[in-house]
Design a protein around this motif. Sequence first.
Motif, PDB file in Angstrom:
ATOM      1  N   ASN A 163       0.320  -0.808  -0.087  1.00  0.00           N
ATOM      2  CA  ASN A 163       0.103   0.029  -0.083  1.00  0.00           C
ATOM      3  C   ASN A 163       0.955   1.217   0.235  1.00  0.00           C
ATOM      4  O   ASN A 163       1.464   1.632   1.051  1.00  0.00           O
ATOM      5  CB  ASN A 163      -1.019  -0.295   1.578  1.00  0.00           C
ATOM      6  CG  ASN A 163      -2.131   1.008   1.160  1.00  0.00           C
ATOM      7  OD1 ASN A 163      -1.403   2.212   0.420  1.00  0.00           O
ATOM      8  ND2 ASN A 163      -3.239   1.085   1.671  1.00  0.00           N
ATOM      9  N   LEU A 166       0.006   4.614   2.310  1.00  0.00           N
ATOM     10  CA  LEU A 166       0.107   4.126   3.624  1.00  0.00           C
ATOM     11  C   LEU A 166       1.752   3.505   3.794  1.00  0.00           C
ATOM     12  O   LEU A 166       1.784   4.801   5.275  1.00  0.00           O
ATOM     13  CB  LEU A 166      -1.085   3.298   4.104  1.00  0.00           C
ATOM     14  CG  LEU A 166      -2.249   3.184   4.257  1.00  0.00           C
ATOM     15  CD1 LEU A 166      -2.599   1.831   5.273  1.00  0.00           C
ATOM     16  CD2 LEU A 166      -3.061   4.335   5.105  1.00  0.00           C
ATOM     17  N   TRP A 167       2.369   3.666   2.847  1.00  0.00           N
ATOM     18  CA  TRP A 167       3.682   2.995   3.324  1.00  0.00           C
ATOM     19  C   TRP A 167       4.808   4.118   2.241  1.00  0.00           C
ATOM     20  O   TRP A 167       5.791   3.322   2.110  1.00  0.00           O
ATOM     21  CB  TRP A 167       4.067   1.394   3.321  1.00  0.00           C
ATOM     22  CG  TRP A 167       2.867   1.068   4.425  1.00  0.00           C
ATOM     23  CD1 TRP A 167       2.184   0.352   4.349  1.00  0.00           C
ATOM     24  CD2 TRP A 167       3.208   1.103   6.052  1.00  0.00           C
ATOM     25  NE1 TRP A 167       1.272  -0.088   5.555  1.00  0.00           N
ATOM     26  CE2 TRP A 167       1.489   0.128   6.862  1.00  0.00           C
ATOM     27  CE3 TRP A 167       4.618   1.482   6.888  1.00  0.00           C
ATOM     28  CZ2 TRP A 167       2.037   0.437   7.729  1.00  0.00           C
ATOM     29  CZ3 TRP A 167       3.941   1.566   7.963  1.00  0.00           C
ATOM     30  CH2 TRP A 167       3.193   0.884   8.733  1.00  0.00           C
ATOM     31  N   ALA A 173       5.112   6.825   5.958  1.00  0.00           N
ATOM     32  CA  ALA A 173       4.681   5.359   6.991  1.00  0.00           C
ATOM     33  C   ALA A 173       4.864   6.347   8.877  1.00  0.00           C
ATOM     34  O   ALA A 173       3.960   5.136   9.445  1.00  0.00           O
ATOM     35  CB  ALA A 173       5.616   5.060   6.812  1.00  0.00           C
ATOM     36  N   THR A 176       1.362   6.617   9.419  1.00  0.00           N
ATOM     37  CA  THR A 176       1.003   6.093   9.512  1.00  0.00           C
ATOM     38  C   THR A 176       0.597   5.084  10.431  1.00  0.00           C
ATOM     39  O   THR A 176      -0.089   5.090  11.628  1.00  0.00           O
ATOM     40  CB  THR A 176       0.521   4.778   8.651  1.00  0.00           C
ATOM     41  OG1 THR A 176       0.814   5.420   7.104  1.00  0.00           O
ATOM     42  CG2 THR A 176       0.411   3.502   8.330  1.00  0.00           C
ATOM     43  N   ARG A 179      -1.721   6.923  13.625  1.00  0.00           N
ATOM     44  CA  ARG A 179      -2.710   6.613  13.753  1.00  0.00           C
ATOM     45  C   ARG A 179      -2.676   4.965  14.142  1.00  0.00           C
ATOM     46  O   ARG A 179      -3.783   5.226  14.896  1.00  0.00           O
ATOM     47  CB  ARG A 179      -2.854   6.774  12.009  1.00  0.00           C
ATOM     48  CG  ARG A 179      -4.375   5.620  11.986  1.00  0.00           C
ATOM     49  CD  ARG A 179      -4.470   5.516  10.133  1.00  0.00           C
ATOM     50  NE  ARG A 179      -5.705   4.574   9.684  1.00  0.00           N
ATOM     51  CZ  ARG A 179      -6.483   4.639   8.992  1.00  0.00           C
ATOM     52  NH1 ARG A 179      -5.394   4.407   8.067  1.00  0.00           N
ATOM     53  NH2 ARG A 179      -6.729   3.604   8.352  1.00  0.00           N
ATOM     54  N   TRP A 186      -6.515   0.185  13.082  1.00  0.00           N
ATOM     55  CA  TRP A 186      -5.097   0.025  12.791  1.00  0.00           C
ATOM     56  C   TRP A 186      -5.048  -1.969  12.539  1.00  0.00           C
ATOM     57  O   TRP A 186      -4.068  -1.916  11.807  1.00  0.00           O
ATOM     58  CB  TRP A 186      -4.459  -0.404  14.221  1.00  0.00           C
ATOM     59  CG  TRP A 186      -4.845  -0.746  15.231  1.00  0.00           C
ATOM     60  CD1 TRP A 186      -6.026  -0.874  15.827  1.00  0.00           C
ATOM     61  CD2 TRP A 186      -3.835  -2.303  15.768  1.00  0.00           C
ATOM     62  NE1 TRP A 186      -5.541  -1.527  17.106  1.00  0.00           N
ATOM     63  CE2 TRP A 186      -4.697  -2.923  17.037  1.00  0.00           C
ATOM     64  CE3 TRP A 186      -3.246  -2.596  15.232  1.00  0.00           C
ATOM     65  CZ2 TRP A 186      -4.546  -3.734  17.864  1.00  0.00           C
ATOM     66  CZ3 TRP A 186      -2.475  -3.982  16.125  1.00  0.00           C
ATOM     67  CH2 TRP A 186      -3.261  -4.632  16.730  1.00  0.00           C
ATOM     68  N   ILE A 189      -5.008  -1.873   8.868  1.00  0.00           N
ATOM     69  CA  ILE A 189      -4.100  -1.993   8.334  1.00  0.00           C
ATOM     70  C   ILE A 189      -2.996  -3.313   8.309  1.00  0.00           C
ATOM     71  O   ILE A 189      -2.086  -4.195   7.493  1.00  0.00           O
ATOM     72  CB  ILE A 189      -3.234  -0.376   8.390  1.00  0.00           C
ATOM     73  CG1 ILE A 189      -3.901   0.654   8.281  1.00  0.00           C
ATOM     74  CG2 ILE A 189      -1.652  -0.203   8.396  1.00  0.00           C
ATOM     75  CD1 ILE A 189      -3.259   1.406   9.160  1.00  0.00           C
ATOM     76  N   TYR A 204       3.525  -4.983  14.285  1.00  0.00           N
ATOM     77  CA  TYR A 204       2.277  -3.750  15.054  1.00  0.00           C
ATOM     78  C   TYR A 204       2.457  -4.165  16.512  1.00  0.00           C
ATOM     79  O   TYR A 204       2.144  -3.333  16.819  1.00  0.00           O
ATOM     80  CB  TYR A 204       1.136  -4.042  14.531  1.00  0.00           C
ATOM     81  CG  TYR A 204       1.211  -3.931  12.728  1.00  0.00           C
ATOM     82  CD1 TYR A 204       1.474  -2.555  12.518  1.00  0.00           C
ATOM     83  CD2 TYR A 204       1.496  -5.182  12.145  1.00  0.00           C
ATOM     84  CE1 TYR A 204       0.482  -2.531  11.228  1.00  0.00           C
ATOM     85  CE2 TYR A 204       0.441  -4.548  10.619  1.00  0.00           C
ATOM     86  CZ  TYR A 204       0.753  -3.613  10.138  1.00  0.00           C
ATOM     87  OH  TYR A 204       1.128  -3.261   8.972  1.00  0.00           O
TER      88      TYR A 204
END
Length: 287
Positions: A163, A166-167, A173, A176, A179, A186, A189, A204
Amino acid sequence: MQVSELLSLFKRVDRSKTFQGFVIFVIVVSALSIGAHTYHLPAWLEQSLLVLDVAITVFFSIELIIRYLASDGAKAFFSKGWNIFDTIIVIGSLVPLGGSTILLARLLRIFRVLRLVSMVPELRMLINALLKAIPRMGYIALLMFVIFYIYGAVGSMLFADINDFLWGDVSIAMLTLFRISTFESWTSIMYETMAVHPLSWLYYLTFIFLTTFVFLNMMVGAVLDVMGEETQIMRDHQAKKQLDETDDAQTAILATADDTALEIQKLHAKIDQLTAMLTANTTKAQR
């Protein structure tokens, strides 16, 4: 009335709980009147609010003058940061509501609500604690930035192909990751990257553990530590103030007792004089 008596009156008014409570009431009324201006009101009510605003501005000016005269000179008054803050707020409120300055004047009047902080000791303690905690929080924030940067760079390398929105690069990043640290969607994602990298959940969970559960709690701890210190300082100040008031009361009582004793001595001296005169007159009469 002499100047010393007038200054003593101002000091009593400034220390009065009733006066301080009325000032807080006026601040609340000022806040409500500012909020009322955001509604569509009848013309007569708008005019009433303008008159009320002028009255509040005049009251704040008089209150500030009383506090200035009640202090021990300009140096003692402006040595306190909250007095400087109140002076700036009151001077800003003197900008007239009208013409091209109406927006500026209303914006300045909004900050009059902050005077509530300077009037309530507990709120002052909270603000002082927050300001003193900023240096400690700064080091924690710097360490958080390092963690964000490392995880952002790793995430951009691993997930940019999945993606790009987002990255795509390290800055996006990191946004993101912010977020993710707020737990805003989250999991969606994470599941998106897990479809390509099944073990990406480790990325994560370790990030959330470090940032949300460790660093944010460290910030809370830093603030609470400083708040404890400020609370103790405020208690010591209140105890010292009560002790000073007790000493002043005792001094006044002793002074009154001394004056009473002196009056009694004078009265005894007059009685002795009268007794001597009566004795002398009696002796003359017997002769």
